[in-house]
Every structure is written in C-alpha cells, then in structure tokens.
Design a protein around this motif. Structure first.
Motif, PDB file in Angstrom:
ATOM      1  N   UNK A 130     -79.284  47.307  22.412  1.00 33.65           N
ATOM      2  CA  UNK A 130     -79.565  47.870  23.966  1.00 33.65           C
ATOM      3  C   UNK A 130     -78.110  48.296  24.454  1.00 33.65           C
ATOM      4  N   UNK A 131     -78.079  47.250  24.970  1.00 30.76           N
ATOM      5  CA  UNK A 131     -76.584  47.286  25.904  1.00 30.76           C
ATOM      6  C   UNK A 131     -75.404  46.857  24.991  1.00 30.76           C
ATOM      7  N   UNK A 132     -74.652  47.616  25.701  1.00 32.90           N
ATOM      8  CA  UNK A 132     -73.043  47.745  24.882  1.00 32.90           C
ATOM      9  C   UNK A 132     -72.037  46.758  25.346  1.00 32.90           C
ATOM     10  N   UNK A 133     -71.395  46.611  24.358  1.00 28.21           N
ATOM     11  CA  UNK A 133     -70.551  45.153  24.904  1.00 28.21           C
ATOM     12  C   UNK A 133     -68.896  45.794  24.288  1.00 28.21           C
ATOM     13  N   UNK A 134     -68.092  44.820  24.576  1.00 30.34           N
ATOM     14  CA  UNK A 134     -66.543  45.392  24.374  1.00 30.34           C
ATOM     15  C   UNK A 134     -66.434  45.712  22.580  1.00 30.34           C
ATOM     16  N   UNK A 135     -67.202  44.692  21.940  1.00 30.39           N
ATOM     17  CA  UNK A 135     -67.146  44.727  20.372  1.00 30.39           C
ATOM     18  C   UNK A 135     -68.288  45.299  19.987  1.00 30.39           C
ATOM     19  N   UNK A 136     -69.163  46.127  20.072  1.00 28.02           N
ATOM     20  CA  UNK A 136     -70.801  46.964  19.734  1.00 28.02           C
ATOM     21  C   UNK A 136     -71.611  46.780  20.286  1.00 28.02           C
ATOM     22  N   UNK A 137     -72.421  45.852  20.565  1.00 28.67           N
ATOM     23  CA  UNK A 137     -73.768  46.280  20.924  1.00 28.67           C
ATOM     24  C   UNK A 137     -74.414  45.099  20.817  1.00 28.67           C
TER      25      UNK A 137
END
Length: 147
Positions: A130-137
């Motif tokens: 659900x949430x974006x991260x620097x390396x994906x989700x």
C-alpha cells in the motif's frame, strides 16, 4: 510547559505542513493538509507553549472514526506527547459516541504500531504493497479499536 489540544484552525496549517514534511518520508500534499472542512472532519492540533507540536486528522462518519493522519514534530519524539495526542483522540471518539476507530500504519513504523497495540488497537488485516518506500512498497497494517 503549557500543553493543550484544540480543534484545528487555519492559523495552524503552516506549522502543520512543516511538521508533516519533517515527520514523514512521503508527506501529504499541502492541498490535503489545508483541506480541513471535509465531511465528518474532527481534526485537532497539539499545542506546546502555543506552538504546533503535533496534530491528527480524523473523520467520523456515522460513528465509525478513521484516523487519517497523526504526527508529532520529531523534536518532541520520546517525551510522551504522541501518547497524549492518541489518548485525547480516543477520549474524543468516546465523547462523540463513536462505535469504532480504524487506522492504517506502515509495517515499518514499529514505534507507532507498538503505541497503537498498547492503546488497545488490534491488527485486523493488511493492505499489501500500500505505501511507497524508497525501494518499492510496503504493507499497511489495518487496526481497529472498539469503544
């Protein structure tokens, strides 16, 4: 130190947006922060000596409250203000005769997840990726609290 929690007002929004940007890797857009009159809105601001130290955005729709966003200025982390803000929020929900409270938290946000568990929330499901991260989700953990 003078602490108060008051209904959010337009005069708080500049400081709230600054905190939003410091507190979250992926902050809400400024236009969302400034939209405080939505249906069921029950947003509040934590004031510490007259300055914004934290806030929450919540929506109460027919007794089901969703905690949309809660944040504390990082300079105040670890001093119990997050717990005060959450306790106020839950007491506010009770005064509003809400039946349940719902929220989502990043799976990597262990301090918030632990705070919610210790406050009586239960994990009920996950939104995968659900949430974006620097390396994906990453997953959102869905939690509930019944009054």
């Amino acid at each position: 130190m003078n602490i108060s929690i008051v209904p959010m007002s337009p005069e708080h929004l500049d400081q709230i947006y600054q905190i939003e940007c410091r507190a979250h890797q992926f902050p809400w857009k400024e236009s969302i922060i400034r939209s405080i009159d939505s249906r069921g809105a029950c947003h509040h601001t934590l004031l510490i000596d007259g300055r914004v130290g934290g806030y929450f955005y919540a929506q109460n729709i027919v007794g089901e409250v969703t905690l949309l966003n809660i944040a504390l200025d990082p300079v105040w982390h670890g001093q119990g203000f997050g717990r005060q803000l959450l306790d106020f929020f839950l007491a506010f929900c009770e005064r509003q005769s809400a039946e349940s409270v719902w929220l989502e938290v990043r799976e990597s946000n262990l301090p918030a997840y632990t705070l919610y568990l210790n406050s009586g929330f239960n994990e009920v499901d996950r939104r995968l990726g659900y949430y974006p991260t620097e390396n994906g989700r990453e997953d959102a953990i869905i939690m509930s609290y019944f009054l």
